[in-house]
Scaffold this motif. Structure first.
Motif, mmCIF file in Angstrom:
data_model
loop_
_atom_site.group_PDB
_atom_site.id
_atom_site.type_symbol
_atom_site.label_atom_id
_atom_site.label_comp_id
_atom_site.label_asym_id
_atom_site.label_seq_id
_atom_site.Cartn_x
_atom_site.Cartn_y
_atom_site.Cartn_z
ATOM 1 N N GLN A 42 0.822 -1.204 0.000
ATOM 2 C CA GLN A 42 0.000 0.000 0.000
ATOM 3 C C GLN A 42 0.858 1.257 0.000
ATOM 4 O O GLN A 42 1.977 1.263 0.517
ATOM 5 C CB GLN A 42 -0.890 0.045 1.253
ATOM 6 N N LEU A 43 0.293 2.320 -0.554
ATOM 7 C CA LEU A 43 0.859 3.658 -0.404
ATOM 8 C C LEU A 43 -0.073 4.421 0.524
ATOM 9 O O LEU A 43 -1.261 4.573 0.237
ATOM 10 C CB LEU A 43 0.956 4.370 -1.753
ATOM 11 N N VAL A 44 0.457 4.892 1.665
ATOM 12 C CA VAL A 44 -0.376 5.560 2.659
ATOM 13 C C VAL A 44 0.203 6.930 2.988
ATOM 14 O O VAL A 44 1.406 7.174 2.842
ATOM 15 C CB VAL A 44 -0.502 4.721 3.954
ATOM 16 N N THR A 45 -0.670 7.825 3.438
ATOM 17 C CA THR A 45 -0.278 9.159 3.879
ATOM 18 C C THR A 45 -0.368 9.204 5.397
ATOM 19 O O THR A 45 -1.462 9.134 5.961
ATOM 20 C CB THR A 45 -1.195 10.230 3.270
ATOM 21 N N VAL A 46 0.777 9.303 6.043
ATOM 22 C CA VAL A 46 0.847 9.260 7.504
ATOM 23 C C VAL A 46 0.808 10.687 8.041
ATOM 24 O O VAL A 46 1.552 11.564 7.575
ATOM 25 C CB VAL A 46 2.127 8.546 7.972
ATOM 26 N N ASP A 47 -0.046 10.924 9.022
ATOM 27 C CA ASP A 47 -0.175 12.250 9.623
ATOM 28 C C ASP A 47 1.030 12.541 10.516
ATOM 29 O O ASP A 47 1.304 11.799 11.472
ATOM 30 C CB ASP A 47 -1.459 12.335 10.447
ATOM 31 N N THR A 48 1.741 13.627 10.204
ATOM 32 C CA THR A 48 2.907 14.032 11.005
ATOM 33 C C THR A 48 2.840 15.538 11.225
ATOM 34 O O THR A 48 3.549 16.306 10.567
ATOM 35 C CB THR A 48 4.223 13.662 10.293
ATOM 36 N N PRO A 49 1.989 15.995 12.144
ATOM 37 C CA PRO A 49 1.777 17.437 12.309
ATOM 38 C C PRO A 49 2.976 18.196 12.858
ATOM 39 O O PRO A 49 3.037 19.416 12.726
ATOM 40 C CB PRO A 49 0.588 17.509 13.272
ATOM 41 N N THR A 50 3.949 17.507 13.458
ATOM 42 C CA THR A 50 5.108 18.198 14.023
ATOM 43 C C THR A 50 6.394 17.571 13.499
ATOM 44 O O THR A 50 6.410 16.434 13.009
ATOM 45 C CB THR A 50 5.117 18.118 15.556
ATOM 46 N N ARG A 51 7.501 18.326 13.614
ATOM 47 C CA ARG A 51 8.802 17.792 13.224
ATOM 48 C C ARG A 51 9.164 16.579 14.075
ATOM 49 O O ARG A 51 9.759 15.616 13.588
ATOM 50 C CB ARG A 51 9.875 18.876 13.361
ATOM 51 N N ALA A 52 8.776 16.598 15.342
ATOM 52 C CA ALA A 52 9.056 15.456 16.219
ATOM 53 C C ALA A 52 8.358 14.198 15.704
ATOM 54 O O ALA A 52 8.913 13.091 15.780
ATOM 55 C CB ALA A 52 8.612 15.769 17.645
ATOM 56 N N ASP A 53 7.135 14.356 15.160
ATOM 57 C CA ASP A 53 6.433 13.205 14.594
ATOM 58 C C ASP A 53 7.191 12.636 13.398
ATOM 59 O O ASP A 53 7.286 11.414 13.224
ATOM 60 C CB ASP A 53 5.022 13.610 14.169
ATOM 61 N N LYS A 54 7.732 13.514 12.560
ATOM 62 C CA LYS A 54 8.501 13.041 11.403
ATOM 63 C C LYS A 54 9.740 12.274 11.854
ATOM 64 O O LYS A 54 10.083 11.219 11.304
ATOM 65 C CB LYS A 54 8.901 14.225 10.517
ATOM 66 N N GLU A 55 10.427 12.813 12.843
ATOM 67 C CA GLU A 55 11.627 12.136 13.332
ATOM 68 C C GLU A 55 11.273 10.786 13.951
ATOM 69 O O GLU A 55 11.987 9.792 13.768
ATOM 70 C CB GLU A 55 12.328 13.031 14.352
ATOM 71 N N ARG A 56 10.141 10.730 14.651
ATOM 72 C CA ARG A 56 9.701 9.471 15.252
ATOM 73 C C ARG A 56 9.343 8.456 14.164
ATOM 74 O O ARG A 56 9.655 7.262 14.283
ATOM 75 C CB ARG A 56 8.489 9.766 16.154
ATOM 76 N N LEU A 57 8.706 8.933 13.088
ATOM 77 C CA LEU A 57 8.361 8.051 11.978
ATOM 78 C C LEU A 57 9.616 7.503 11.309
ATOM 79 O O LEU A 57 9.690 6.314 10.970
ATOM 80 C CB LEU A 57 7.501 8.815 10.966
ATOM 81 N N GLN A 58 10.617 8.353 11.133
ATOM 82 C CA GLN A 58 11.855 7.901 10.496
ATOM 83 C C GLN A 58 12.520 6.781 11.288
ATOM 84 O O GLN A 58 13.115 5.868 10.714
ATOM 85 C CB GLN A 58 12.823 9.074 10.349
ATOM 86 N N ARG A 59 12.401 6.833 12.606
ATOM 87 C CA ARG A 59 13.062 5.829 13.447
ATOM 88 C C ARG A 59 12.401 4.458 13.366
ATOM 89 O O ARG A 59 12.980 3.469 13.821
ATOM 90 C CB ARG A 59 13.099 6.313 14.898
ATOM 91 N N LEU A 60 11.200 4.372 12.765
ATOM 92 C CA LEU A 60 10.525 3.079 12.663
ATOM 93 C C LEU A 60 11.139 2.190 11.584
ATOM 94 O O LEU A 60 10.857 0.993 11.537
ATOM 95 C CB LEU A 60 9.034 3.282 12.365
ATOM 96 N N GLY A 61 11.951 2.765 10.696
ATOM 97 C CA GLY A 61 12.608 1.956 9.673
ATOM 98 C C GLY A 61 11.704 1.547 8.529
ATOM 99 O O GLY A 61 11.992 0.573 7.826
ATOM 100 N N LEU A 62 10.613 2.286 8.307
ATOM 101 C CA LEU A 62 9.697 1.967 7.212
ATOM 102 C C LEU A 62 10.202 2.570 5.901
ATOM 103 O O LEU A 62 11.153 3.350 5.877
ATOM 104 C CB LEU A 62 8.295 2.487 7.546
ATOM 105 N N ASP A 63 9.523 2.220 4.818
ATOM 106 C CA ASP A 63 9.905 2.676 3.483
ATOM 107 C C ASP A 63 9.238 4.025 3.213
ATOM 108 O O ASP A 63 8.150 4.104 2.647
ATOM 109 C CB ASP A 63 9.473 1.633 2.443
#
Length: 698
Positions: A42-63
């Motif tokens: 799937q191609l999904v749009t993940v909600d990341t309202p803050t820079r901290a959310d983006k950094e947290r998402l990056q740490r999950l190791g997803l594509d």
């Protein structure tokens, strides 16, 4: 080709079963947990309202894809485990594409069927399918071998980041003779890797000229009077990745090459940029092929935002992952350095850089005339606006395209023709080839070149020939004539500062010619004074509009549009300004149509900026009648928008001429300068150069 990127490998091992669902699922909650066996990529749009959310998402190791805004990141979920990671981390998301199903692209199916059923097409080369990089190089070599008297190959001076040689051919009568002062026409393609037809039409024009020299009186005369420079692939690194991946997998069937397939196709089929992996660093072997560039985002520099003219201004991103990333500095990339040095060393009186798509003939400038430039003054219309517009209209009459400024599509700076025109004075245009997609079925490419329907027998072939005729026409450039010793080398030079949006860079024009046996010369050149330092006009809007009307709209499904009616009852209005605004940083587009008496719609303006940039379109001297403001959701989840039409009076103002510039003309023998004189020459003017001292010292 290098090893496939992860999304392509996943797609190649997926089961093509479920139907593709396009759009935003507005549930407000993550999808329910799915079993691994049932999960489709799937191609999904993940909600990341803050820079901290983006950094947290990056740490999950997803594509993570490179398509992101200030409050979202698009992610490819390859398994139920990936979805579980998101869910457990507390993220919410919307599904953009529910199943990246494996299937051969519809375009590839059409191409295969066409090639199998058609031995030879009507194109000058007879080609029936898209070329690879090797095909382009082989075709240029073949033309030089078949017609060595009128074709010679050349290599541009800078190898690409992956070490490839950028090749071109020069076509003209007696092409192997020393440069003799003839005007030069340059045509090029594939600045943007995914825009395959831009290279095809460039190459077909070369075939056309070579094949018809000696057969067509028109083409024979043109080639006897001019030199033609053909560079079909200016960005071979990027193009190689796009064509290799695109011929393997292209999810074009999702929406016929539209937004969803551009963003959803894994790998590099829709790669836009070059292979710069990080500013100032060259890629490792195979590294660029492994870096997926969905939708043109990701690694690389947009080479058509890297030219020096007003580099760093509106319409060029400073963010590396963005599709329009301008690079670390003007001319930082070998691809743009190549074109800069080529144009600066030849008197290119007309230039076409081919792109896809939108059916447009674009002329300078790339930003709206009332935009305040780096000198604190409005950028204004190009100094030669009337002549540029007239030639654009003549070419557009052959292919049915719109004839507009670059900014009427969207703001751009650092583009090829804006730099070449404002720096050298040679007329420059971008052709946006085709109506709907970056690389359509190959039969569409044939129609674009030869013309179809009411344009049959015309098309871009005729438009290119008209551009070549303009290059030859001395009324549209300048001429320096005179006498000098036979065999003397004449050198024309000029050094100056080219303004960028932030400061300026040093630029130089240096061209040469050899005096013939009769001692007379006639050198076709561009004007000595650059357009960028000449007077320019702009329309200054009144502080308050005559009348305004605002429309509010709600959620539009991706790819859909909503129309709003606006009536102009006033006469003698100078400007209709239409602004589109929305609360999120997503991507919406705006078109303005005039409703004809029969009810049909004629497009009169558009604004299709990149992600997060609001839209503004201008209609000069709008006629009385009904207009339609069309709001299209290109790639947005915004819940609402406003579109406002405003009528203005305006005043035509002039930024006065700043400089009169001269060339330095040198007369040389065996590398020794015998005489130098200044030469000032305007467009349409022929001046006599008196080189008496050179003759006496010979």
């Amino acid at each position: 080709m290098g090893r496939l990127s992860r999304p392509v490998r996943a797609a190649l091992t997926a089961v093509a079963a479920a139907a593709v669902v396009v759009g935003v699922i507005d549930t407000g909650q993550p999808p329910a947990q799915a079993s691994t066996s049932d999960f489709a990529v799937q191609l999904v749009t993940v909600d990341t309202p803050t820079r901290a959310d983006k950094e947290r998402l990056q740490r999950l190791g997803l594509d993570l894809t490179e398509h992101a805004g200030h409050d979202f990141v698009e992610v490819v979920l390859h398994s139920a485990t990936d979805a579980d990671l998101l869910r457990q981390a507390g993220f919410t998301w919307d599904v953009r594409i529910a199943n990246l199903a494996l299937r051969t692209a519809k375009v590839n199916q059409i191409n295969e069927t066409f090639a199998a059923s058609t031995a030879t097409s009507k194109l000058p080369s007879g080609r029936t399918s898209y070329r690879t990089l090797a095909d382009y190089n082989a075709d240029m070599a073949a033309l030089a071998e078949q017609r060595p008297n009128i074709v010679k190959q050349f290599e541009l001076p800078h190898k690409t980041l992956e070490g490839k040689t950028v090749r071109g051919i020069e076509i003209g009568g007696d092409v192997h003779e020393a440069e003799d002062g003839k005007p030069v026409f340059a045509i090029m393609g594939l600045h943007h890797a995914r825009e395959w037809p831009s290279g095809e039409l460039t190459m077909e024009f070369a075939y056309d000229l070579v094949t018809n020299y000696g057969k067509s009186e028109r083409i024979t005369n043109l080639l006897d009077e001019a030199r033609v420079l053909v560079i079909p692939v200016t960005n071979p690194d990027g193009f190689e990745k796009s064509i290799n991946d695109g011929l393997l997998l292209d999810l074009r069937e999702l929406d016929d090459g539209g937004t969803v397939s551009i963003l959803g196709t894994p790998g590099n089929a829709y790669k836009r940029k070059n292979c710069r992996m990080a500013d100032g660093q060259e890629p490792l072997a195979g590294e660029c092929a492994l870096a997926s560039s969905n939708g043109g985002f990701g690694v690389g520099i947009d080479t058509n935002r890297n030219y020096g003219g007003l580099w760093g201004g509106p319409g060029a991103s400073s963010t590396f992952a963005e599709a329009t990333y301008r690079g670390a500095g003007p001319f930082s990339e070998p691809e743009t350095q190549n074109i800069r040095e080529l144009v600066s060393s030849r008197q290119v009186t007309t230039l076409i850089t081919n792109h896809t798509f939108s059916n447009l003939v674009l002329r300078p400038n790339g930003v709206k005339p009332d935009t305040i430039g780096p000198d604190g003054e409005p950028v204004g219309q190009p100094h030669d606006e009337e002549a540029l517009k007239a030639l654009g209209a003549e070419m557009a009459a052959q292919n049915g395209y719109q004839n507009i400024h670059g900014w009427e599509l969207y703001d751009t700076t650092g583009t090829t023709e804006d730099w070449s025109y404002n720096t050298t004075g040679g007329f420059g245009y971008t052709f946006e080839i085709g109506e709907h997609e970056f690389h359509p079925p190959y039969p569409d490419v044939i129609d674009e070149y030869l013309g179809a329907g009411e344009y049959e027998g015309k098309g871009n072939r005729e438009a290119f020939l008209i551009a070549l005729e303009n290059a030859v026409n001395a009324a549209n450039h300048s001429v320096i004539a005179g006498k000098a010793p036979a065999g003397a080398t004449l050198r024309l030079t000029k050094s100056f500062a080219t303004p960028t949006w932030e400061s300026s860079i040093s630029d130089t024009i240096e061209t040469t010619m050899r005096v013939g046996e009769n001692g007379k010369f006639r050198w076709h050149v561009n004007p000595s004074t650059r357009p960028v330092v000449m007077d320019r006009q702009y329309e200054a809007l009144a502080e308050e509009p005559i009348r305004s009307e605002t429309f509010t709209g709600g959620l539009i499904a991706p790819g859909d549009h909503v129309d709003h009616e606006f009536r102009v009852t006033e006469s003698d209005v100078d400007i209709l300004e239409v602004k589109l605004d929305w609360p999120t940083p997503d991507d919406m587009d705006l078109k303005v149509f005039y409703r004809e008496q029969d009810g049909s719609l004629t497009e009169v303006a558009k604004s299709e900026q990149f992600v997060a940039t609001k839209e503004r379109a201008l209609v000069q001297h709008p006629e009385q009648g009904d207009y339609v403001f069309r709001v299209t959701n290109f790639a947005s989840a915004t819940p609402s928008y406003t579109v406002t039409g405003s009528l203005y009076d305006s005043d035509t103002n002039t930024v006065p001429r700043q400089l009169i510039e001269n060339y330095t003309l040198s007369c040389e023998k065996d590398g020794q300068v015998l005489e130098q004189i200044p030469v000032v020459v305007d467009r349409g003017e022929e001046v006599k150069a008196k080189l008496r001292r050179c003759a006496s010292r010979w």
